[in-house]
Design a protein around this motif. Structure first.
Motif, mmCIF file in Angstrom:
data_model
loop_
_atom_site.group_PDB
_atom_site.id
_atom_site.type_symbol
_atom_site.label_atom_id
_atom_site.label_comp_id
_atom_site.label_asym_id
_atom_site.label_seq_id
_atom_site.Cartn_x
_atom_site.Cartn_y
_atom_site.Cartn_z
ATOM 1 N N UNK A 159 1.077 -1.509 -0.562
ATOM 2 C CA UNK A 159 -0.152 -0.161 0.362
ATOM 3 C C UNK A 159 0.642 1.214 0.239
ATOM 4 N N UNK A 160 2.324 1.109 -0.296
ATOM 5 C CA UNK A 160 3.124 2.037 -0.528
ATOM 6 C C UNK A 160 2.774 2.828 0.865
ATOM 7 N N UNK A 161 3.134 2.130 1.615
ATOM 8 C CA UNK A 161 3.184 2.936 3.106
ATOM 9 C C UNK A 161 2.433 3.809 3.874
ATOM 10 N N UNK A 162 1.259 4.075 2.807
ATOM 11 C CA UNK A 162 -0.181 4.491 2.868
ATOM 12 C C UNK A 162 -1.195 3.585 3.975
ATOM 13 N N UNK A 163 -1.448 4.540 5.355
ATOM 14 C CA UNK A 163 -2.751 4.511 5.490
ATOM 15 C C UNK A 163 -4.179 4.476 5.146
ATOM 16 N N UNK A 164 -3.619 5.755 4.842
ATOM 17 C CA UNK A 164 -4.581 6.252 3.293
ATOM 18 C C UNK A 164 -5.020 5.574 2.599
ATOM 19 N N UNK A 165 -4.175 4.902 1.948
ATOM 20 C CA UNK A 165 -4.331 3.843 0.640
ATOM 21 C C UNK A 165 -5.013 2.821 1.135
ATOM 22 N N UNK A 166 -4.674 2.387 2.717
ATOM 23 C CA UNK A 166 -5.424 0.880 3.305
ATOM 24 C C UNK A 166 -6.378 1.737 3.633
ATOM 25 N N UNK A 167 -6.772 2.534 3.731
ATOM 26 C CA UNK A 167 -8.159 2.896 4.466
ATOM 27 C C UNK A 167 -9.259 3.015 2.659
ATOM 28 N N UNK A 168 -8.723 2.942 1.780
ATOM 29 C CA UNK A 168 -9.531 3.149 0.492
ATOM 30 C C UNK A 168 -9.653 1.758 0.220
ATOM 31 N N UNK A 169 -8.429 1.614 0.146
ATOM 32 C CA UNK A 169 -8.804 -0.140 -0.173
ATOM 33 C C UNK A 169 -10.218 -1.046 0.531
ATOM 34 N N UNK A 170 -10.235 -1.086 2.055
ATOM 35 C CA UNK A 170 -10.650 -1.418 3.540
ATOM 36 C C UNK A 170 -12.020 -0.617 2.938
ATOM 37 N N UNK A 171 -12.687 0.224 1.632
ATOM 38 C CA UNK A 171 -13.865 1.277 1.677
ATOM 39 C C UNK A 171 -14.908 0.238 0.950
ATOM 40 N N UNK A 172 -14.083 -0.324 -0.024
ATOM 41 C CA UNK A 172 -14.494 -1.132 -1.148
ATOM 42 C C UNK A 172 -14.117 -2.495 -0.497
ATOM 43 N N UNK A 173 -13.772 -2.857 0.484
ATOM 44 C CA UNK A 173 -13.076 -4.392 0.065
ATOM 45 C C UNK A 173 -14.181 -5.347 0.028
ATOM 46 N N UNK A 174 -14.016 -6.320 -0.810
ATOM 47 C CA UNK A 174 -14.881 -7.969 -0.319
ATOM 48 C C UNK A 174 -14.006 -8.515 -0.015
#
Length: 296
Positions: free
Chosen positions: A188-203
């Protein structure tokens, strides 16, 4: 055997959350056609589910060089994802279908029936989700399988989600860091924000993609990976022990990470493990045959 018997057609349906598989056989058990279509989880809507099943049945008939109108002569056994819910059972049994007869059960039940060739036994499916099923003296017990949100603790999806949770904690210096957490954080390129964006739509399947990384790290003695895998193993062992308590004489682990889990179970559990005799389609065909034989 007379002509009508020799030409009798049985269709097994394995309606999973990802895809729908069907197998067409005759009275002798000869496979005449197989086909795959889209998801047949009843929670997606019965019109879609029955459209996928019907199209797959037509595909199997075409493989068998049989005309499409033969669908009305097929005796079908359908093991469908989502049928653990009573509301879905009522709806699916009331829904019109094109077959001569049809019997509906959960996909876990048909898989258990196939795994033990109609005999007493139990299975634990461990893939993106988990579901335990036992058949003992015609009684059924289902354990887990209530979905990613509140169940499936030992599943691939939960393993992946647990890994991301620990990765974020490690990144913020409030949890243990390891090669696994560094690898996943780099994803996630060492980015918590990128992880959050993933989690918002992750199945669930999106989380499940990280299972391979967790097991690879586990094989390399990664301490965080071990914690994650141990928790999943404990959850799955609890399901298996409940199935044994129900009276199941044998157990089979199935699904994408079933074999990995099998090797990590306690010795007493491993002694009860046997390979599957058949698959969910074999079980669904057996359901169809039993239903036909019970017809007046």
């Amino acid at each position: 055997m007379n002509n009508s018997q020799s030409e009798r057609l049985y269709l097994g349906v394995d309606g999973g959350g990802t895809r729908c598989r069907v197998r067409l056989v005759n009275s002798h058990g000869m496979v005449m056609g197989e086909a795959t279509r889209g998801s047949a989880n009843t929670r997606l809507g019965l019109e879609k589910v029955f459209a996928e099943i019907t199209d797959a049945a037509y595909d199997a008939l075409d493989q068998a060089s049989l005309p499409p109108e033969k669908i009305t002569e097929i005796h079908a056994g359908l093991g469908l994802a989502g049928l653990a819910l009573t509301r879905e059972q009522k709806r699916v049994r009331a829904h019109p279908h094109p077959f001569a007869s049809a019997v509906f059960e959960t996909d876990a039940y048909s898989a258990c029936l196939g795994a033990h060739n109609g005999h007493d036994g139990a299975i634990l499916i461990v893939g993106t989700g988990t579901c335990g099923q036992a058949i003992v003296a015609d009684r059924q017990l289902a354990v887990a399988g209530w979905g990613f949100e509140i169940s499936d603790i030992g599943s691939g999806a939960r393993i992946g989600k647990h890994a991301l949770e620990k990765t974020l904690l490690a990144h913020e210096k409030i949890g243990s860091e390891s090669n696994l957490t560094r690898q996943l954080m780099a994803h996630f390129h060492n980015s918590p924000e990128e992880m959050v964006s993933f989690a918002e739509t992750a199945r669930p399947a999106d989380y499940g993609q990280f299972t391979v990384s967790v097991f690879d790290a586990f094989d390399n003695d990664d301490t965080v990976a071990r914690e994650i895998v141990d928790q999943a193993c404990n959850a799955n062992e609890q399901i298996l022990r409940q199935l044994l308590a129900f009276g199941a004489p044998r157990l089979t682990l199935m699904g994408g990470i079933g074999q990995r889990m099998a090797g990590l179970m306690s010795d007493d559990i491993q002694k009860k493990l046997v390979p599957a005799s058949g698959d969910a389609l074999d079980g669904a065909i057996l359901m169809a045959k039993r239903q036909y034989e019970a017809l007046p």
